[in-house]
Design an enzyme around this catalytic site. Structure first.
Site, mmCIF file in Angstrom:
data_model
loop_
_atom_site.group_PDB
_atom_site.id
_atom_site.type_symbol
_atom_site.label_atom_id
_atom_site.label_comp_id
_atom_site.label_asym_id
_atom_site.label_seq_id
_atom_site.Cartn_x
_atom_site.Cartn_y
_atom_site.Cartn_z
ATOM 1 C CE1 TYR A 1 -3.084 -2.915 0.068
ATOM 2 C CE2 TYR A 1 -3.734 -2.356 2.290
ATOM 3 C CZ TYR A 1 -3.869 -3.144 1.169
ATOM 4 O OH TYR A 1 -4.796 -4.152 1.148
ATOM 5 C CE LYS B 1 1.402 -16.971 -2.372
ATOM 6 N NZ LYS B 1 0.911 -18.358 -2.604
ATOM 7 C CG ASP C 1 -1.544 -19.843 -0.831
ATOM 8 O OD1 ASP C 1 -0.703 -19.762 0.092
ATOM 9 O OD2 ASP C 1 -1.307 -20.432 -1.904
ATOM 10 C CG ASP D 1 -6.958 -4.775 3.951
ATOM 11 O OD1 ASP D 1 -7.991 -4.890 4.615
ATOM 12 O OD2 ASP D 1 -6.835 -3.943 3.032
ATOM 13 C CG ASP E 1 -12.110 -7.183 6.217
ATOM 14 O OD1 ASP E 1 -11.679 -6.626 7.256
ATOM 15 O OD2 ASP E 1 -12.763 -6.574 5.353
#
Ligand code: NAD
Length: 378
Positions: free
Chosen positions: A145, A196, A229, A253, A257
């Site tokens: 970001y 990752k 993942d 993020d 959620d």
């Protein structure tokens, strides 16, 4: 006579349901002030869309200055369709990003707790989530970001190309990892680091830096590594395997959620954004619900104020070291739910739904009850 202990609080209700849920949280703050005989000096300021309308900017320099001098910032939520067409440099959401950057708040803490009275509100089977208590620590000042270069360009053949950069340095990784390891020491002593590393260099560096820090300073805590993942899948399959999860900005993020829905409603989940502690306190720090400004229900008085009230509990614990009072607020919320208090987001079909104000009343009633019982047994 020794004077009352004083705490300076900056309140930024923001937009949409922000001011509605903040009103209830401030009733709890006032109650705690009287109960614990501490003085909260409260200042209010505009943030987000409200500040854009009033001043043409999502956050005034003066508000940042006030935040720097506050012991804690209580934040509501910002944004809404009214400001959606503004450019990226003038969006309401910049208020919170700027606050984090200017106060050097790099770690966002999201507890994911399933309250027993709400176990049926989750879409996941009760046995998978009963007694779930995990903490997600999300790095929130770096990564995709904020990484440079970023931008949008038009290529020679006329196609558009958008690009961003995922980047993490040793310092950025170590400081957020320390937060996670320190938290784990007060919990079940297991940290799961998520990235990752199989496909990105930044993920590989993340894994190496955390492993070295673990070896050097935190060998008493168990460290596990997981690809993002797989983590998404494991959070739904068997979330109780986790104690503390630490991860970068974008994975944090998304995963937080996802994890929030294990608990049933966005309206229940608080968060804290902290930096390097000052002694045993996180000062300054920002406390806010994880939900947004919910434009679809704003102005109707039906929003659930629990996430904002539970953010007050986190503030009492982390910034003011008022553990007893923090627990009291959390217990009052659980007791209110156990007594059947439900706002529309929690109510089952046919069940009576309380207004925001009535839910605040229900929590205050339980605060009185619980405090009364404590006095009797003291
Ligand atoms: P949202 O969290 O505002 O709402 C998602 C859904 O959850 C909506 O149906 C809403 O009614 C419901 N909901 C959220 N909080 C609730 C509560 N306390 N009680 C009952 N129901 C609740 O997310 P969104 O709709 O994607 O975003 C709306 C605006 O909020 C956007 O402008 C977004 O950018 C902004 N936003 C701000 C923050 C923040 O201020 N930190 C965080 C997320 C989104």
């Amino acid at each position: 006579m020794i004077g009352k202990q004083q705490f300076r609080l900056l309140v930024l209700p923001g937009d949409g349901i922000g001011p509605e849920v903040m009103r209830e949280a401030l009733r709890v703050v006032e109650w705690i002030g009287q109960y614990a005989e501490v003085e909260f000096t409260i200042r209010h300021a505009l943030a987000g869309g409200a500040a854009i309308d009033a001043y043409g900017t999502p956050m005034l320099d003066e508000t940042i200055e006030q935040a720097m001098h506050a012991d804690a910032v209580l934040f509501g939520a910002v944004g809404g369709p009214r400001w959606e067409k503004l450019g990226f440099d003038l969006r309401p959401e910049l208020a919170i990003l700027r606050l984090r950057r200017e106060l050097s708040l790099f770690a966002n803490l999201r507890p994911v707790t399933v309250f027993d009275p709400l176990i049926e509100a989750s879409t996941i089977k009760p046995e998978v989530i009963r007694n779930l208590d995990l903490m997600i620590v999300r790095e929130c000042m770096g990564g995709l970001y904020f990484g440079e270069p970023r931008g949008i360009e038009t290529m020679q053949d006329g196609q558009m190309r958008g690009f961003n950069t995922e980047t993490y340095s040793t310092v950025e990784i170590e400081r957020v990892a320390r937060v996670a390891f320190d938290l784990a020491r007060h919990r079940r002593r297991v940290v799961c680091s998520v990235e990752k590393a199989n496909v990105t260099e930044s993920g590989l560096v993340w894994r190496q830096v955390i492993s070295k820090l673990h070896e050097r300073d935190y060998a008493d805590v168990e460290l596990r590594h997981m690809y993002a993942d797989n983590c998404a899948m494991q959070l739904v399959r068997n979330p109780k395997q986790f104690d503390v999860i630490v991860t970068g900005n974008i994975f944090g993020d998304i995963l937080s959620d996802l994890a929030s829905m294990l608990t049933g409603s966005l309206g229940m989940l608080p968060s804290a954004t902290i930096g390097v502690p000052r002694g045993d306190r996180f000062v300054p720090a920002v406390y806010e619900p994880i939900h947004g400004s919910a434009p679809d229900i704003a102005g109707r008085g039906i929003a659930n104020p629990m996430a904002q009230i539970l953010s007050v509990a986190m503030m009492l614990r982390l910034s003011f070291r008022m553990e007893r009072e923090a627990t009291l607020v959390e217990q009052a919320c659980i007791a209110a739910l156990a007594a059947g208090a439900r706002t529309a987001d929690l109510a089952a079909a046919g069940e009576k739904a309380l207004s925001t104000w009535e839910m605040g009343d229900a929590v205050l009633h339980q605060l009185e009850e619980t405090a009364g019982k404590r006095q009797l047994t003291a």
